[in-house]
Scaffold this active site. Structure first.
Site, PDB file in Angstrom:
ATOM      1  N   TYR A   1     -18.485  48.934  36.402  1.00  0.00           N
ATOM      2  CA  TYR A   1     -18.544  49.296  37.824  1.00  0.00           C
ATOM      3  C   TYR A   1     -17.220  49.845  38.358  1.00  0.00           C
ATOM      4  O   TYR A   1     -17.075  50.048  39.551  1.00  0.00           O
ATOM      5  CB  TYR A   1     -18.952  48.059  38.642  1.00  0.00           C
ATOM      6  CG  TYR A   1     -20.235  47.439  38.141  1.00  0.00           C
ATOM      7  CD1 TYR A   1     -21.471  47.902  38.581  1.00  0.00           C
ATOM      8  CD2 TYR A   1     -20.221  46.443  37.172  1.00  0.00           C
ATOM      9  CE1 TYR A   1     -22.653  47.372  38.093  1.00  0.00           C
ATOM     10  CE2 TYR A   1     -21.406  45.906  36.667  1.00  0.00           C
ATOM     11  CZ  TYR A   1     -22.614  46.374  37.143  1.00  0.00           C
ATOM     12  OH  TYR A   1     -23.785  45.859  36.647  1.00  0.00           O
ATOM     13  N   HIS A   2     -16.267  50.089  37.478  1.00  0.00           N
ATOM     14  CA  HIS A   2     -14.928  50.469  37.931  1.00  0.00           C
ATOM     15  C   HIS A   2     -14.394  51.682  37.186  1.00  0.00           C
ATOM     16  O   HIS A   2     -13.393  51.595  36.491  1.00  0.00           O
ATOM     17  CB  HIS A   2     -13.954  49.297  37.753  1.00  0.00           C
ATOM     18  CG  HIS A   2     -14.418  48.015  38.354  1.00  0.00           C
ATOM     19  ND1 HIS A   2     -14.105  46.775  37.810  1.00  0.00           N
ATOM     20  CD2 HIS A   2     -15.158  47.756  39.449  1.00  0.00           C
ATOM     21  CE1 HIS A   2     -14.649  45.826  38.545  1.00  0.00           C
ATOM     22  NE2 HIS A   2     -15.296  46.395  39.546  1.00  0.00           N
ATOM     23  N   PRO A   3     -15.040  52.848  37.300  1.00  0.00           N
ATOM     24  CA  PRO A   3     -14.495  54.031  36.621  1.00  0.00           C
ATOM     25  C   PRO A   3     -13.147  54.429  37.226  1.00  0.00           C
ATOM     26  O   PRO A   3     -13.003  54.507  38.444  1.00  0.00           O
ATOM     27  CB  PRO A   3     -15.559  55.106  36.864  1.00  0.00           C
ATOM     28  CG  PRO A   3     -16.291  54.656  38.087  1.00  0.00           C
ATOM     29  CD  PRO A   3     -16.272  53.149  38.042  1.00  0.00           C
TER      30      PRO A   3
ATOM     31  N   PRO B   1     -10.850  46.889  41.157  1.00  0.00           N
ATOM     32  CA  PRO B   1      -9.801  47.791  41.643  1.00  0.00           C
ATOM     33  C   PRO B   1      -9.879  48.207  43.109  1.00  0.00           C
ATOM     34  O   PRO B   1      -9.124  49.099  43.520  1.00  0.00           O
ATOM     35  CB  PRO B   1      -9.998  49.012  40.742  1.00  0.00           C
ATOM     36  CG  PRO B   1     -11.476  49.054  40.523  1.00  0.00           C
ATOM     37  CD  PRO B   1     -11.913  47.601  40.440  1.00  0.00           C
TER      38      PRO B   1
ATOM     39  N   HIS C   1     -13.820  49.147  32.569  1.00  0.00           N
ATOM     40  CA  HIS C   1     -14.011  47.691  32.589  1.00  0.00           C
ATOM     41  C   HIS C   1     -15.410  47.301  32.098  1.00  0.00           C
ATOM     42  O   HIS C   1     -16.260  46.846  32.875  1.00  0.00           O
ATOM     43  CB  HIS C   1     -13.811  47.120  34.003  1.00  0.00           C
ATOM     44  CG  HIS C   1     -12.391  47.021  34.429  1.00  0.00           C
ATOM     45  ND1 HIS C   1     -12.022  46.957  35.761  1.00  0.00           N
ATOM     46  CD2 HIS C   1     -11.236  47.015  33.735  1.00  0.00           C
ATOM     47  CE1 HIS C   1     -10.696  46.902  35.854  1.00  0.00           C
ATOM     48  NE2 HIS C   1     -10.208  46.944  34.635  1.00  0.00           N
TER      49      HIS C   1
END
Length: 640
Positions: free
Chosen positions: A570-572, A615, A413
């Protein structure tokens, strides 16, 4: 004063600072005391980050020597100023070296109580006492482990973030014996004072200095503390969009992941996190500005759903909530697990997964404080270290990669923010950092979400120096910041570095993802300008400001490269993806690895694709889903 920097390096910092920060109405001239502040900030960083900063200082200095046959400290102020202006349009490597060094200097320079007071900003939050109870007795810190420790449990869960804490809570509530292991510390309200730099070094992996490499540079921090990134995120809560679930069923054979089947798991997350819509009182003026501009252009918008029902808008969510109003797993699912007799071992790094005859039966690690070994034998092992670190642990143990997909398929993201200069007073740093949204373009893969920042971090939004920088910061009370993230069609990869102690993250942005980011910039610029912004600053290398919509085309229609963008993420997700086909996935629809029995994964790494939304709820719901299968396996297993 310490010796983190050599005398030569201190002189380079001073030579830069003297021309970067001239005295202005509200700010003083740069001094050697400011160099001390930079050195103190660097001293708190990890050894590898310290070496990186020192190296960048020398890159900047050597470029000056090549240009002027003299080092930075021997140039006149006028030549230093001209040199810095050249760096702003230099090669990408040289620009990034200067940018990263200058950001550290800017944060250190502006991070002073007197400056905060002048701009109606709280320098530090009042800390409080954490919740107390007998369950605290079930927490063991790494420093308490003075001898090798061996434990037995029904399940060992490695990681306490959005996935691990949920699995531990559910298994413990069913009466199973659970041990959680966390590499970070168990920080509480006693520590959450809102001091950005200090808390970042405490609670983020490698002090927050994780980045991708490839055709762009993306800042990709992850939490390392009890609660993982949920302790230091903005608390935004979305269910997985139905089109995303449909894609997983159609493309990955995950036929059971229907909205109906996941409904109770989504509901558990929303109840546990106490999700509610952000209160406009604490969203602040930026929400009204964005709403005004969106109305003018006919875009759908509104406050965001968050896990902070008792929020009082202190604006420091990403450094630990000082009132525990934000219900990260550190104050929700972890305590719930402990209250149901689970145990937690913090500041302990797991580096070995115990496997016999193709079946996992425990883990082994060490205390970060004492170095003593910790061995936990269990019927089931649940890995929840996150999408960057779970693959490293599996790679180190040479497990769960018969498909060849381990560490691949990374989505992040990509995100960026714009800053606008308004006529009205905004004081955005005093409100929820992420409390408002424009959702008009969600189906295009662009989600606009508020992104305020602490006062001393405002220079992140510009590469200004000198009088331009001071003029920019003099307007701090009138600056409105907002951001957006995009669903990425490009994918990255996680590889081991430094003997598996940290990830090497590669990411090559494709044209589709780049196009979404540029479109997001244009839309958000138009929203700000429609709301009355005098100036909007674009996060593009070599471009500074726009004042009218007609100027957007001259900037955004030109060929842009991923490396021109100022990005974070910030959303791996996705590096041990879930799927029905063992040749194309790492875990099955129950979260169990195809290769090792009783080895489950419950974190962002199993999420098959970009979710198009923050997420946290997705990871939690999938982990709740997986927990039911872990519980069944425990009950089926023989006694140890």
């Amino acid at each position: 004063m310490g010796t983190t920097l050599s005398n030569r390096e201190r002189e380079i910092v001073y030579a830069l600072g003297e021309v970067m920060f001239p005295a202005s109405k509200s700010f003083g001239a740069y001094t050697w005391e400011d160099v001390d502040l930079v050195e103190r900030a660097i001293a708190k960083m990890t050894p590898i980050s310290i070496r990186s900063v020192k190296g960048m200082l020398h890159v900047v200095n050597e470029r000056a020597r090549l240009n002027y046959v003299r080092s930075m400290r021997h140039l006149s102020p006028a030549k230093r100023t001209a040199y810095i202006e050249k760096l702003r349009t230099a090669t990408w490597v040289e620009f990034q070296a200067f940018r990263l060094v200058s950001l550290l200097m800017k944060i250190s320079y502006y991070d002073k109580p007197g400056y905060y007071e002048k701009f109606n900003c709280r320098y530090a939050c009042e800390t409080g006492e954490p919740e107390t109870g007998s369950w605290w007795q079930q927490v063991t810190q790494g420093s308490d482990i003075t001898e090798d420790l061996e434990l037995e449990a029904e399940a060992v869960v490695v990681g306490t973030g959005a996935g691990g804490a949920v699995v531990a809570s559910e298994l413990a509530s069913q009466g199973h014996a659970v041990v959680m292991v966390e590499s970070g510390d168990y920080f509480t309200r006693r520590t959450f004072d809102g001091r950005a730099w200090d808390r970042q070094q405490d609670m983020w992996f490698l002090g927050g200095n994780t980045m991708t490499v490839g055709n762009c540079l993306i800042y990709l921090p992850i939490g390392e503390t009890v609660g993982g990134t949920t302790t230091v995120n903005s608390g935004t809560c979305f269910r997985t969009p139905r089109p995303v679930l449909r894609k997983w069923r159609e493309n990955f054979g995950l036929c059971d992941l229907t909205p109906a089947n996941l409904e109770p798991h989504f509901a558990k997350m929303e109840t546990g996190y106490r999700v509610t819509t952000a209160d406009m009182k604490y969203v602040g003026p930026t929400g009204k500005i964005i709403g005004r501009g969106a109305d003018e252009l006919g875009y759908s918008h509104g406050p965001l759903p968050r896990n902070a029902p008792d929020c009082d808008g202190q604006g420091v969510c990403v450094f630990g909530c000082p009132t525990d109003a934000k219900r990260g797993t550190n104050v929700s699912f972890v305590p719930d697990a402990l209250k149901n007799n689970a145990f937690l071992i913090s500041r302990t790094v797991v580096d070995e997964i115990l496997v016999k005859n193709g079946t996992a039966y425990g883990v082994r690690g060490r205390s970060k404080d004492t170095g003593r070994k910790v061995t936990i034998k269990a019927r089931c092992v649940v890995l929840a270290c996150g999408a960057l670190l779970t693959p490293l642990l599996l790679m180190k143990n040479k497990l769960a990669n018969s498909s060849g997909w381990l560490g691949k398929n990374l989505s992040v993201h990509p995100a960026t923010s714009l800053v606008a200069v308004m006529d009205e007073v905004v004081d955005g740093y005093n409100f929820i950092p992420q409390g408002y949204q424009i959702n008009e373009f969600h189906e295009e893969g662009i989600l606009f979400e508020g992104a305020t920042t602490p006062f001393a971090h405002l220079p992140v939004f510009t590469d200004f120096v000198g009088e331009k920088l001071q003029s920019f910061m003099e307007q701090a009370r009138h600056l409105s910041t907002f951001g957006f993230m995009v669903s990425d069609s490009s994918v990255g990869r996680v590889l081991p570095a430094a003997n598996f102690r940290r990830p090497l993250i590669t990411y090559w942005m494709d044209k589709t993802t780049l196009g979404r980011i540029l479109r997001g910039m244009e839309i958000l610029s138009r929203v700000f300008l429609a709301a009355g912004a005098r100036t909007v600053m674009l996060p593009l290398h070599g471009i500074t400001t726009v004042h009218h919509p007609t100027e957007l085309h001259q900037h955004l229609d030109r060929p842009a490269k991923p490396m021109d963008l100022d990005l974070s993420a910030y959303h791996p997700l996705g590096t041990a993806r879930m799927g029905a086909n063992p040749r194309e996935a790492v875990v099955n629809s129950s979260g169990e690895t195809f290769d090792v029995r009783n080895l489950f994964i419950a974190d962002g790494s199993v999420v098959p694709t970009s979710t198009n939304v923050n997420p946290m709820i997705t990871i939690g719901a999938l982990s709740s889903w997986i927990a039911q299968f872990v519980g069944q396996r425990i009950e089926q297993s023989v006694e140890l």
